[in-house]
Design a protein around this motif. Structure first.
Motif, PDB file in Angstrom:
ATOM      1  N   VAL A 169      43.761  27.134  26.970  1.00  0.00           N
ATOM      2  CA  VAL A 169      42.968  26.695  28.118  1.00  0.00           C
ATOM      3  C   VAL A 169      42.741  27.890  29.039  1.00  0.00           C
ATOM      4  O   VAL A 169      43.684  28.544  29.484  1.00  0.00           O
ATOM      5  N   MET A 170      41.484  28.170  29.296  1.00  0.00           N
ATOM      6  CA  MET A 170      41.072  29.238  30.204  1.00  0.00           C
ATOM      7  C   MET A 170      40.251  28.590  31.314  1.00  0.00           C
ATOM      8  O   MET A 170      39.733  27.487  31.131  1.00  0.00           O
ATOM      9  N   PRO A 171      40.100  29.252  32.463  1.00  0.00           N
ATOM     10  CA  PRO A 171      39.235  28.673  33.493  1.00  0.00           C
ATOM     11  C   PRO A 171      37.818  28.433  32.959  1.00  0.00           C
ATOM     12  O   PRO A 171      37.151  29.342  32.501  1.00  0.00           O
ATOM     13  N   GLY A 172      37.416  27.158  32.940  1.00  0.00           N
ATOM     14  CA  GLY A 172      36.075  26.775  32.524  1.00  0.00           C
ATOM     15  C   GLY A 172      35.844  26.619  31.031  1.00  0.00           C
ATOM     16  O   GLY A 172      34.747  26.248  30.620  1.00  0.00           O
ATOM     17  N   LYS A 173      36.857  26.910  30.187  1.00  0.00           N
ATOM     18  CA  LYS A 173      36.623  26.812  28.748  1.00  0.00           C
ATOM     19  C   LYS A 173      37.921  26.665  27.971  1.00  0.00           C
ATOM     20  O   LYS A 173      39.006  26.966  28.469  1.00  0.00           O
ATOM     21  N   LEU A 174      37.781  26.185  26.732  1.00  0.00           N
ATOM     22  CA  LEU A 174      38.869  26.167  25.756  1.00  0.00           C
ATOM     23  C   LEU A 174      38.568  27.280  24.760  1.00  0.00           C
ATOM     24  O   LEU A 174      37.532  27.250  24.078  1.00  0.00           O
ATOM     25  N   LYS A 175      39.433  28.259  24.688  1.00  0.00           N
ATOM     26  CA  LYS A 175      39.242  29.366  23.746  1.00  0.00           C
ATOM     27  C   LYS A 175      39.883  28.982  22.420  1.00  0.00           C
ATOM     28  O   LYS A 175      41.044  28.571  22.383  1.00  0.00           O
ATOM     29  N   LEU A 176      39.119  29.106  21.336  1.00  0.00           N
ATOM     30  CA  LEU A 176      39.638  28.813  20.010  1.00  0.00           C
ATOM     31  C   LEU A 176      40.342  30.054  19.480  1.00  0.00           C
ATOM     32  O   LEU A 176      39.781  31.151  19.490  1.00  0.00           O
ATOM     33  N   ILE A 177      41.587  29.870  19.021  1.00  0.00           N
ATOM     34  CA  ILE A 177      42.419  30.980  18.562  1.00  0.00           C
ATOM     35  C   ILE A 177      42.527  30.933  17.040  1.00  0.00           C
ATOM     36  O   ILE A 177      42.861  29.904  16.459  1.00  0.00           O
ATOM     37  N   PHE A 178      42.261  32.077  16.408  1.00  0.00           N
ATOM     38  CA  PHE A 178      42.334  32.216  14.954  1.00  0.00           C
ATOM     39  C   PHE A 178      43.591  33.013  14.634  1.00  0.00           C
ATOM     40  O   PHE A 178      43.592  34.222  14.708  1.00  0.00           O
ATOM     41  N   ASP A 179      44.669  32.356  14.280  1.00  0.00           N
ATOM     42  CA  ASP A 179      45.916  33.069  13.937  1.00  0.00           C
ATOM     43  C   ASP A 179      45.914  33.487  12.500  1.00  0.00           C
ATOM     44  O   ASP A 179      45.378  32.907  11.647  1.00  0.00           O
TER      45      ASP A 179
END
Length: 179
Positions: A169-179
């Motif tokens: 969770v980032m301000p204003g968005k959900l960042k998709l993480i590719f592990d």
């Protein structure tokens, strides 16, 4: 043919770099919820009962670390012979969004009711008496339905869906993480 095979890893590396910054914005979440989520409860009979329907959902991301805020505007009708209630209600929840890699969906967990407002104001006390039951319906609904699903029929989103393992969770968005 050998040249083509040697270019595949380079192509995949470039493609990974292009999608590594993919995120879901607040407006995308709100659009998905408006289009896909239809919440309506009708409990009881013609004399005693509750009806509740959500008209609008607003989303705020990252106002607190790791938290998504969901505000739902609802129409509430409480049927009883002594004091029938018709009200507009605004409820605000906070929750932790999480990503289910198998279904390519974002869900909410640990929903907490933050506030309730009603209109007209003079019946707010009466609405708050039935609020726990109504909030139980809404909480169960929001915790069991995805609040966003990546569209795997779109080739770009299908690739992103396969690569995504978690979200941040980032301000204003959900960042998709590719592990």
């Amino acid at each position: 043919m050998k040249i083509f095979r040697s270019l595949i890893p380079l192509f995949m590396l470039l493609l990974t770099g292009c999608v590594s910054q993919y995120s879901i914005t607040e407006s995308e979440l709100e659009g998905y919820l408006s289009d896909e989520i239809h919440f309506e409860v009708k409990e009881g009979n013609q004399f005693f009962g509750i009806e509740m329907r959500i008209n609008n959902i607003d989303v705020k991301l990252g106002h607190k670390p790791g938290i998504m805020s969901v505000t739902a505007d609802s129409v509430v009708k409480v049927r009883n012979p002594l004091l029938p209630i018709n009200a507009d209600m605004k409820t605000t929840f906070e929750a932790e969004p999480w990503y289910d890699a198998q279904s390519h969906s974002v869900y909410l967990r640990q929903l907490r009711l933050i506030g309730i407002e009603s209109n007209p104001k003079d019946i707010e006390k009466a609405v708050k008496q039935v609020a726990p039951q109504m909030m139980g319906f809404l909480t169960h609904f929001l915790e069991t339905q995805p609040v966003y699903v990546l569209d795997t029929s779109d080739s770009n989103q299908a690739l992103i869906a396969e690569m995504t393992k978690r979200i941040k969770v980032m301000p204003g968005k959900l960042k998709l993480i590719f592990d």
